[in-house]
Design a protein around this motif. Structure first.
Motif, mmCIF file in Angstrom:
data_model
loop_
_atom_site.group_PDB
_atom_site.id
_atom_site.type_symbol
_atom_site.label_atom_id
_atom_site.label_comp_id
_atom_site.label_asym_id
_atom_site.label_seq_id
_atom_site.Cartn_x
_atom_site.Cartn_y
_atom_site.Cartn_z
ATOM 1 N N LYS A 60 -7.173 82.441 28.299
ATOM 2 C CA LYS A 60 -6.150 81.751 29.068
ATOM 3 C C LYS A 60 -5.166 81.138 28.093
ATOM 4 C CE LYS A 60 -6.684 77.860 31.463
ATOM 5 N NZ LYS A 60 -7.298 76.929 32.424
ATOM 6 N N GLU A 61 -5.715 80.371 27.200
ATOM 7 C CA GLU A 61 -4.861 79.808 26.166
ATOM 8 C C GLU A 61 -5.479 80.128 24.809
ATOM 9 O OE1 GLU A 61 -7.803 76.680 27.233
ATOM 10 O OE2 GLU A 61 -6.237 77.519 28.474
ATOM 11 N N LYS A 62 -4.756 79.765 23.754
ATOM 12 C CA LYS A 62 -5.180 80.134 22.404
ATOM 13 C C LYS A 62 -6.588 79.627 22.086
ATOM 14 C CE LYS A 62 -2.080 80.829 18.603
ATOM 15 N NZ LYS A 62 -1.110 80.190 17.728
ATOM 16 N N ASN A 63 -6.790 78.336 22.321
ATOM 17 C CA ASN A 63 -8.076 77.724 21.996
ATOM 18 C C ASN A 63 -8.776 77.252 23.260
ATOM 19 O OD1 ASN A 63 -8.544 77.666 19.092
ATOM 20 N ND2 ASN A 63 -6.545 76.653 19.083
ATOM 21 N N THR A 64 -9.757 77.997 23.693
ATOM 22 C CA THR A 64 -10.464 77.618 24.917
ATOM 23 C C THR A 64 -11.487 76.517 24.576
ATOM 24 O OG1 THR A 64 -12.208 79.221 24.518
ATOM 25 C CG2 THR A 64 -10.297 80.004 25.751
ATOM 26 N N ASN A 65 -12.034 75.901 25.603
ATOM 27 C CA ASN A 65 -13.048 74.866 25.368
ATOM 28 C C ASN A 65 -14.284 75.431 24.680
ATOM 29 O OD1 ASN A 65 -11.543 72.810 26.361
ATOM 30 N ND2 ASN A 65 -12.430 72.853 28.426
ATOM 31 N N ASN A 108 -17.045 79.056 11.675
ATOM 32 C CA ASN A 108 -15.662 79.199 11.213
ATOM 33 C C ASN A 108 -15.102 80.580 11.523
ATOM 34 O OD1 ASN A 108 -16.980 80.652 9.316
ATOM 35 N ND2 ASN A 108 -16.655 79.215 7.622
ATOM 36 N N LYS A 109 -15.762 81.265 12.477
ATOM 37 C CA LYS A 109 -15.243 82.571 12.915
ATOM 38 C C LYS A 109 -15.197 82.593 14.441
ATOM 39 C CE LYS A 109 -17.178 84.920 8.946
ATOM 40 N NZ LYS A 109 -18.521 85.299 8.507
ATOM 41 N N VAL A 110 -14.122 82.056 14.969
ATOM 42 C CA VAL A 110 -14.025 81.879 16.416
ATOM 43 C C VAL A 110 -12.818 82.667 16.946
ATOM 44 C CG1 VAL A 110 -13.601 80.150 18.189
ATOM 45 C CG2 VAL A 110 -15.115 79.618 16.300
ATOM 46 N N PHE A 111 -13.034 83.438 18.008
ATOM 47 C CA PHE A 111 -11.955 84.295 18.512
ATOM 48 C C PHE A 111 -11.782 84.149 20.023
ATOM 49 C CE2 PHE A 111 -13.820 86.330 14.813
ATOM 50 C CZ PHE A 111 -12.692 86.538 14.021
ATOM 51 N N ASN A 112 -10.548 84.329 20.470
ATOM 52 C CA ASN A 112 -10.314 84.426 21.918
ATOM 53 C C ASN A 112 -10.193 85.903 22.309
ATOM 54 O OD1 ASN A 112 -7.681 85.356 21.521
ATOM 55 N ND2 ASN A 112 -6.818 83.300 21.611
ATOM 56 N N ILE A 128 -20.385 84.391 14.538
ATOM 57 C CA ILE A 128 -19.099 84.794 15.120
ATOM 58 C C ILE A 128 -19.127 84.439 16.611
ATOM 59 C CG2 ILE A 128 -17.691 86.818 15.694
ATOM 60 C CD1 ILE A 128 -19.139 87.981 13.015
ATOM 61 N N CYS A 129 -18.151 83.668 17.032
ATOM 62 C CA CYS A 129 -18.117 83.240 18.436
ATOM 63 C C CYS A 129 -16.882 83.830 19.099
ATOM 64 C CB CYS A 129 -18.079 81.712 18.520
ATOM 65 S SG CYS A 129 -19.516 80.964 17.749
ATOM 66 N N TYR A 130 -17.088 84.453 20.237
ATOM 67 C CA TYR A 130 -16.005 85.202 20.877
ATOM 68 C C TYR A 130 -15.932 84.807 22.343
ATOM 69 C CZ TYR A 130 -13.021 89.346 21.610
ATOM 70 O OH TYR A 130 -11.974 90.196 21.884
ATOM 71 N N ASP A 131 -14.782 84.311 22.754
ATOM 72 C CA ASP A 131 -14.600 83.960 24.168
ATOM 73 C C ASP A 131 -13.810 85.067 24.855
ATOM 74 O OD1 ASP A 131 -14.492 82.765 26.587
ATOM 75 O OD2 ASP A 131 -13.627 80.861 25.892
ATOM 76 N N MET A 132 -14.470 85.819 25.742
ATOM 77 C CA MET A 132 -13.777 86.900 26.458
ATOM 78 C C MET A 132 -12.737 86.345 27.416
ATOM 79 S SD MET A 132 -16.831 89.470 27.464
ATOM 80 C CE MET A 132 -15.813 90.593 28.414
ATOM 81 N N PHE A 133 -12.941 85.095 27.785
ATOM 82 C CA PHE A 133 -12.024 84.467 28.722
ATOM 83 C C PHE A 133 -10.756 84.060 27.971
ATOM 84 C CE2 PHE A 133 -10.292 80.733 30.804
ATOM 85 C CZ PHE A 133 -10.116 81.228 32.074
ATOM 86 N N ILE A 138 -7.795 87.809 23.321
ATOM 87 C CA ILE A 138 -6.518 88.551 23.335
ATOM 88 C C ILE A 138 -6.658 89.936 22.703
ATOM 89 C CG2 ILE A 138 -5.567 87.513 21.224
ATOM 90 C CD1 ILE A 138 -2.845 87.648 22.899
ATOM 91 N N GLY A 139 -7.491 90.024 21.680
ATOM 92 C CA GLY A 139 -7.695 91.315 21.014
ATOM 93 C C GLY A 139 -8.331 92.330 21.957
ATOM 94 N N MET A 140 -9.283 91.856 22.759
ATOM 95 C CA MET A 140 -9.921 92.740 23.727
ATOM 96 C C MET A 140 -8.906 93.202 24.779
ATOM 97 S SD MET A 140 -12.924 91.901 26.421
ATOM 98 C CE MET A 140 -13.426 93.161 27.599
ATOM 99 N N LEU A 141 -8.094 92.240 25.219
ATOM 100 C CA LEU A 141 -7.090 92.533 26.239
ATOM 101 C C LEU A 141 -6.142 93.641 25.773
ATOM 102 C CD1 LEU A 141 -6.153 91.235 28.966
ATOM 103 C CD2 LEU A 141 -4.437 90.028 27.623
#
Ligand code: ATR
Length: 286
Positions: free
Chosen positions: A222-227, A238-242, A215-220, A244-247
């Protein structure tokens, strides 16, 4: 400005602040629960910022969120500070009581954990790798340790990861790990808590630590799909999140502190992701 205070008024203070989505989130909560409240964003000058936040409360402000770069600097405004804010070393939520005293809290860490729980992607004993050793990383460690996860901290400047893990060692299983040694471990969740995304960069981690089930989670956010998210997808997750849920979850915990209602987070995320982010989002200046 005067008319504003006829409603119960809340604000987020930061510098810069124009990017903040907190007003959209909180004003959506008010609509959901039919509350006569208003939430605004305020660009705070780095000079006299404590005086200006006090002024907001004196004028009738009921609560505030604090964001960069003031989170570590508002402790002296508070008459009471929650344990989780003390441990995180930063305050993102202020609440004014009727007796004019101010409570300082931090909802970032619990917001992060709530998002993982809501997504049903975390279990006790999970190995969680946190990349980064700044304020964002520090904010999420305590709730994850308390929940029972094993935390590994890595950072470009390894010494900072070492210092951070030492600081939290009494709260649970936490250790620092060098970037070079990452591929000796298997992680259930990898969290990007670096600020690399601000410049569209990603932290340099070995790609073979990413598996299909990681599971990969980007706390940053800015946009839907970060780099970072693209990188993780490319290397098989196949489990990648930005973030927004934390926000939304950290906002929900602040809202709960102020109103004693825990808002519908799922509905709010749906609203935010559908809505095109308004350009020209004006903020007040203090
Ligand atoms: P924040 O409060 O947002 O966490 P910070 O305290 O400045 O911000 O910390 C930023 C973190 O992102 C640090 O861990 C930093 O690594 P260093 O300690 O080595 O500076 C990390 N970071 C920033 N840019 C990075 C990049 N391009 N690659 C890897 N790590 C990066």
């Amino acid at each position: 400005m005067n008319n504003l205070y006829e409603k119960k008024i809340y604000a987020v203070f930061g510098n810069p602040i124009s990017h903040s989505k907190s007003p959209e989130i909180h004003n959506f909560f008010y609509k959901l629960y039919n509350l006569n409240q208003k939430y605004i964003k305020i660009h705070l000058s780095k000079k006299n910022f404590l005086k200006n936040i006090s002024f907001f409360f004196k004028r009738g402000g009921k609560g505030a969120n604090i964001t960069l770069p003031f989170k570590e600097k508002v402790f002296s405004l508070c008459h009471e500070i929650t344990n989780r804010a003390k441990i995180a070393g930063s305050i993102n939520t202020l609440k004014l009581f009727e007796n004019e005293t101010i409570l300082g809290d931090n909802t970032d860490g619990i917001g992060f954990l709530s998002d993982l729980l809501l997504k049903k992607i975390v279990k006790r004993k999970f190995n969680i790798l946190i990349i980064g050793a700044g304020g964002a990383a520090r904010g999420i460690i305590y709730p994850l340790l308390k929940f029972g996860c094993n935390i590994f901290i890595t950072n470009r400047t390894f010494n900072k990861a070492k210092i951070l893990s030492k600081e939290f060692q009494n709260f649970g299983n936490i250790e620092s790990i060098t970037l070079k040694n990452l591929n000796q471990m298997k992680f259930n969740i990898i969290v990007n808590a670096t600020s690399a995304g601000i410049f569209n960069n990603i932290p340099l981690i070995p790609e073979n630590i990413i598996r299909k089930e990681t599971i990969c989670y980007d706390m940053f956010y800015k946009e839907k799909n970060t780099n970072f998210m693209k990188f993780c997808k490319n290397f098989g997750s196949n489990k990648v999140f930005n973030g927004i849920g934390m926000l939304v979850n950290q906002a929900a915990h602040s809202f709960f502190l102020w109103n004693n209602i825990f808002p519908n987070v799922k509905k709010t995320i749906k609203f935010l992701t559908k809505k095109k982010i308004k350009k020209n989002n004006k903020s007040l200046k203090y």
